[in-house]
Design a protein around this motif. Structure first.
Motif, PDB file in Angstrom:
ATOM      1  N   ILE A   1       0.843  -1.201   0.000  1.00  0.00           N
ATOM      2  CA  ILE A   1       0.000   0.000   0.000  1.00  0.00           C
ATOM      3  C   ILE A   1       0.874   1.246   0.000  1.00  0.00           C
ATOM      4  O   ILE A   1       1.735   1.413   0.859  1.00  0.00           O
ATOM      5  CB  ILE A   1      -0.926   0.014   1.232  1.00  0.00           C
ATOM      6  CG1 ILE A   1      -1.964  -1.111   1.138  1.00  0.00           C
ATOM      7  CG2 ILE A   1      -1.628   1.356   1.380  1.00  0.00           C
ATOM      8  CD1 ILE A   1      -2.859  -1.235   2.362  1.00  0.00           C
ATOM      9  N   ASP A   2       0.636   2.130  -0.992  1.00  0.00           N
ATOM     10  CA  ASP A   2       1.374   3.391  -1.045  1.00  0.00           C
ATOM     11  C   ASP A   2       0.455   4.609  -1.036  1.00  0.00           C
ATOM     12  O   ASP A   2       0.907   5.735  -1.229  1.00  0.00           O
ATOM     13  CB  ASP A   2       2.299   3.435  -2.258  1.00  0.00           C
ATOM     14  CG  ASP A   2       1.553   3.273  -3.581  1.00  0.00           C
ATOM     15  OD1 ASP A   2       0.299   3.342  -3.582  1.00  0.00           O
ATOM     16  OD2 ASP A   2       2.224   3.076  -4.608  1.00  0.00           O
ATOM     17  N   ARG A   3      -0.838   4.393  -0.804  1.00  0.00           N
ATOM     18  CA  ARG A   3      -1.784   5.487  -0.647  1.00  0.00           C
ATOM     19  C   ARG A   3      -3.000   4.957   0.093  1.00  0.00           C
ATOM     20  O   ARG A   3      -3.303   3.769   0.031  1.00  0.00           O
ATOM     21  CB  ARG A   3      -2.202   6.076  -1.996  1.00  0.00           C
ATOM     22  CG  ARG A   3      -2.817   5.060  -2.947  1.00  0.00           C
ATOM     23  CD  ARG A   3      -3.174   5.673  -4.273  1.00  0.00           C
ATOM     24  NE  ARG A   3      -3.713   4.673  -5.192  1.00  0.00           N
ATOM     25  CZ  ARG A   3      -4.207   4.957  -6.392  1.00  0.00           C
ATOM     26  NH1 ARG A   3      -4.223   6.203  -6.812  1.00  0.00           N
ATOM     27  NH2 ARG A   3      -4.687   3.997  -7.161  1.00  0.00           N
ATOM     28  N   VAL A   4      -3.686   5.848   0.806  1.00  0.00           N
ATOM     29  CA  VAL A   4      -4.826   5.440   1.633  1.00  0.00           C
ATOM     30  C   VAL A   4      -6.028   6.323   1.300  1.00  0.00           C
ATOM     31  O   VAL A   4      -5.895   7.544   1.158  1.00  0.00           O
ATOM     32  CB  VAL A   4      -4.496   5.572   3.132  1.00  0.00           C
ATOM     33  CG1 VAL A   4      -5.721   5.237   3.983  1.00  0.00           C
ATOM     34  CG2 VAL A   4      -3.344   4.654   3.500  1.00  0.00           C
ATOM     35  N   SER A   5      -7.193   5.701   1.207  1.00  0.00           N
ATOM     36  CA  SER A   5      -8.440   6.401   0.956  1.00  0.00           C
ATOM     37  C   SER A   5      -9.534   5.837   1.857  1.00  0.00           C
ATOM     38  O   SER A   5      -9.443   4.694   2.311  1.00  0.00           O
ATOM     39  CB  SER A   5      -8.876   6.252  -0.510  1.00  0.00           C
ATOM     40  OG  SER A   5      -7.950   6.849  -1.386  1.00  0.00           O
ATOM     41  N   PRO A   6     -10.589   6.609   2.099  1.00  0.00           N
ATOM     42  CA  PRO A   6     -11.716   6.071   2.869  1.00  0.00           C
ATOM     43  C   PRO A   6     -12.469   5.028   2.048  1.00  0.00           C
ATOM     44  O   PRO A   6     -12.689   5.209   0.846  1.00  0.00           O
ATOM     45  CB  PRO A   6     -12.582   7.308   3.137  1.00  0.00           C
ATOM     46  CG  PRO A   6     -12.214   8.278   2.063  1.00  0.00           C
ATOM     47  CD  PRO A   6     -10.772   8.035   1.761  1.00  0.00           C
ATOM     48  N   ALA A   7     -12.868   3.947   2.699  1.00  0.00           N
ATOM     49  CA  ALA A   7     -13.565   2.850   2.017  1.00  0.00           C
ATOM     50  C   ALA A   7     -15.065   3.140   1.983  1.00  0.00           C
ATOM     51  O   ALA A   7     -15.843   2.552   2.747  1.00  0.00           O
ATOM     52  CB  ALA A   7     -13.273   1.525   2.704  1.00  0.00           C
ATOM     53  N   ALA A   8     -15.465   4.029   1.089  1.00  0.00           N
ATOM     54  CA  ALA A   8     -16.881   4.394   0.994  1.00  0.00           C
ATOM     55  C   ALA A   8     -17.739   3.218   0.559  1.00  0.00           C
ATOM     56  O   ALA A   8     -18.932   3.162   0.883  1.00  0.00           O
ATOM     57  CB  ALA A   8     -17.048   5.559   0.014  1.00  0.00           C
ATOM     58  N   HIS A   9     -17.143   2.262  -0.151  1.00  0.00           N
ATOM     59  CA  HIS A   9     -17.891   1.092  -0.602  1.00  0.00           C
ATOM     60  C   HIS A   9     -18.159   0.111   0.525  1.00  0.00           C
ATOM     61  O   HIS A   9     -18.984  -0.795   0.385  1.00  0.00           O
ATOM     62  CB  HIS A   9     -17.138   0.397  -1.734  1.00  0.00           C
ATOM     63  CG  HIS A   9     -15.755  -0.050  -1.372  1.00  0.00           C
ATOM     64  ND1 HIS A   9     -14.769   0.810  -0.947  1.00  0.00           N
ATOM     65  CD2 HIS A   9     -15.174  -1.290  -1.387  1.00  0.00           C
ATOM     66  CE1 HIS A   9     -13.652   0.143  -0.713  1.00  0.00           C
ATOM     67  NE2 HIS A   9     -13.869  -1.130  -0.961  1.00  0.00           N
TER      68      HIS A   9
END
Length: 238
Positions: free
Chosen positions: A185-193
């Protein structure tokens, strides 16, 4: 964070009943060990791949071994013990690996705060500076070449975001720190799904003054340590 004594190795057979994992040892025996991850462990379970586990000398434990590291089909390593994230963050702050959290004189853990009966993971203080409230989350979910949090609906995580927003509104520093325990993992986002409410609250928190940062780790059977910043992309949702 070095593993002392050294971790033992096996092959993942299965995880079940949430807290139990069977592993196959080199001598052909199966051993049941404790799984310290309460989440879904989505995309972290690769049957037949290598795993590494620690051993406790506590005679009262029914299962003396604890699962620490998993390996993916692609060879990435994952620190699946979510309880290690706070220790990793503390170690990184004390060693000044995280410049955003440098310059404080005291570090306290598990301090009561907020309106919803919470405890902040880390409270940083220094004279003539606003208190800095740091909430720590472990990110291990890799999907479509991006890291996501959470891997399951988290009402507790939603509460923590509300508490951080309240601290920011009071003039304190409020920080959400993702410790990325996955070498792919080289980036993080919110798991809206997975948890649209958490995703919406995370964006609201960022707009309300809560600082969202992420740091990656290097992982091997000898140690896990925080080493580098990771991008946080709030609008990168599946």
């Amino acid at each position: 964070m070095k593993f002392i004594p050294s971790l033992q190795q096996g092959k993942l057979v299965r995880r079940y009943k949430r807290f139990l994992t069977d592993v196959l040892l080199a001598d052909g025996q199966e051993r049941t060990i404790h799984c310290p991850n309460t989440g879904s462990m989505k995309n972290c379970l690769f049957e037949g791949e290598d795993v590494w586990f620690s051993e406790s000398d506590n005679p009262k434990r029914k299962y003396p071994n604890t699962w620490e590291i998993a390996q993916t089909d692609e060879g990435h390593l994952i620190g699946i013990n979510t309880g290690r994230a706070n220790h990793l963050a503390t170690e990184a702050i004390e060693q000044q690996v995280i410049p955003e959290l440098a310059g404080y004189e005291t570090l306290k853990k598990e301090v009561k705060y907020g309106n919803e009966n919470s405890r902040i993971d880390i409270l940083l203080t220094a004279p003539e500076q606003p208190n800095c409230y740091v909430e720590i989350k472990s990110c291990t979910l890799l999907e479509d070449n991006s890291g996501y949090f959470p891997d399951a609906v988290t009402t507790r995580g939603q509460k923590h975001l509300r508490e951080l927003m309240e601290m920011a509104a009071q003039g304190h520093r409020a920080v959400l720190l993702f410790i990325v325990q996955h070498t792919g993992i080289d980036r993080v986002s919110p798991a809206a799904h997975i948890d649209p409410e958490y995703s919406a609250l995370l964006k609201q928190a960022a707009n309300s003054g809560v600082e969202i940062i992420a740091y990656g780790t290097t992982i091997c059977p000898e140690e896990i340590k925080v080493t580098h910043a990771v991008d946080v992309l709030l609008d990168e949702c599946i």
